[in-house]
Design a protein around this motif. Structure first.
Motif, PDB file in Angstrom:
ATOM      1  N   LEU A   6      40.250  36.469  41.496  1.00 44.59           N
ATOM      2  CA  LEU A   6      41.445  36.295  42.303  1.00 44.59           C
ATOM      3  C   LEU A   6      41.483  37.373  43.372  1.00 44.59           C
ATOM      4  O   LEU A   6      41.329  38.566  43.074  1.00 44.59           O
ATOM      5  N   LEU A   7      41.685  36.970  44.609  1.00 45.07           N
ATOM      6  CA  LEU A   7      41.701  37.911  45.717  1.00 45.07           C
ATOM      7  C   LEU A   7      42.736  39.000  45.490  1.00 45.07           C
ATOM      8  O   LEU A   7      42.460  40.179  45.713  1.00 45.07           O
ATOM      9  N   GLY A   8      43.910  38.622  45.021  1.00 43.88           N
ATOM     10  CA  GLY A   8      44.949  39.622  44.757  1.00 43.88           C
ATOM     11  C   GLY A   8      44.496  40.667  43.760  1.00 43.88           C
ATOM     12  O   GLY A   8      44.805  41.851  43.912  1.00 43.88           O
ATOM     13  N   ASP A   9      43.769  40.248  42.726  1.00 43.08           N
ATOM     14  CA  ASP A   9      43.247  41.197  41.739  1.00 43.08           C
ATOM     15  C   ASP A   9      42.256  42.165  42.379  1.00 43.08           C
ATOM     16  O   ASP A   9      42.264  43.359  42.087  1.00 43.08           O
ATOM     17  N   ILE A  11      42.108  43.074  45.578  1.00 45.84           N
ATOM     18  CA  ILE A  11      42.843  43.968  46.477  1.00 45.84           C
ATOM     19  C   ILE A  11      43.595  45.029  45.685  1.00 45.84           C
ATOM     20  O   ILE A  11      43.729  46.174  46.123  1.00 45.84           O
ATOM     21  N   ASP A  12      44.087  44.661  44.503  1.00 50.03           N
ATOM     22  CA  ASP A  12      44.835  45.604  43.666  1.00 50.03           C
ATOM     23  C   ASP A  12      43.939  46.520  42.838  1.00 50.03           C
ATOM     24  O   ASP A  12      44.430  47.233  41.971  1.00 50.03           O
ATOM     25  N   GLY A  13      42.632  46.516  43.087  1.00 51.45           N
ATOM     26  CA  GLY A  13      41.725  47.427  42.388  1.00 51.45           C
ATOM     27  C   GLY A  13      40.910  46.794  41.285  1.00 51.45           C
ATOM     28  O   GLY A  13      40.195  47.498  40.568  1.00 51.45           O
ATOM     29  N   GLY A  14      40.980  45.470  41.119  1.00 50.55           N
ATOM     30  CA  GLY A  14      40.186  44.800  40.096  1.00 50.55           C
ATOM     31  C   GLY A  14      38.691  44.999  40.265  1.00 50.55           C
ATOM     32  O   GLY A  14      37.929  44.884  39.302  1.00 50.55           O
ATOM     33  N   TRP A  15      38.267  45.347  41.476  1.00 54.59           N
ATOM     34  CA  TRP A  15      36.840  45.607  41.732  1.00 54.59           C
ATOM     35  C   TRP A  15      36.334  46.792  40.913  1.00 54.59           C
ATOM     36  O   TRP A  15      35.140  46.891  40.649  1.00 54.59           O
ATOM     37  N   ILE A  65      38.060  44.271  53.834  1.00 53.04           N
ATOM     38  CA  ILE A  65      38.085  45.624  53.277  1.00 53.04           C
ATOM     39  C   ILE A  65      39.123  45.670  52.149  1.00 53.04           C
ATOM     40  O   ILE A  65      40.308  45.427  52.374  1.00 53.04           O
ATOM     41  N   LEU A  66      38.650  45.975  50.942  1.00 51.22           N
ATOM     42  CA  LEU A  66      39.498  46.022  49.758  1.00 51.22           C
ATOM     43  C   LEU A  66      40.066  47.412  49.499  1.00 51.22           C
ATOM     44  O   LEU A  66      41.120  47.559  48.881  1.00 51.22           O
TER      45      LEU A  66
END
Length: 117
Positions: A6-9, A11-15, A65-66
């Motif tokens: 999920l893109l939101g995840d 962006i919120d640091g899920g990477w 850019i995340l």
């Protein structure tokens, strides 16, 4: 089968939960899909002052850019920036502070031996 991201995840640091492997000096990669000459996507993590060599786009490249910021000859791109590099364009890419980016390639880039002066 690829697990959905999920893109939101992201962006919120899920990477931060992803496994990364070496890509270029100072840059690691987490491949999402693709290989060879076709479409591909990956998360790239740049250390402070890391650089990707001067390269040409053989297909469209989308960069989101995340975290942190990334730069090229045209400017600086902070968290949330989306750039689209069309086929035939070329540039150097670097990150002064470090960054994490989602990249989607239509076709692989071609590394050019030497960039512009």
């Amino acid at each position: 089968m690829i697990d959905p991201l999920l893109l939101g995840d992201l962006i919120d640091g899920g990477w931060k939960k992803l496994d990364f492997q070496p890509f270029h000096p100072g840059v690691t990669i987490h491949p999402l899909y693709g290989s060879g000459d076709g479409p591909a996507a990956a998360i790239l993590r740049y250390e402070e002052n890391a650089r990707v060599p001067y390269h040409e786009h053989t297909g469209f490249e989308h960069v989101l850019i995340l975290d942190g910021s990334q730069s090229d000859e045209r400017g600086r791109y902070d968290k949330g920036s989306l750039t689209i590099n069309p086929p035939g364009t070329s540039h150097d890419v670097w990150s002064d502070e470090g960054c994490v980016a989602l990249l989607i390639w239509e076709r692989p880039v071609r590394i050019i031996a030497s960039g512009p002066l």
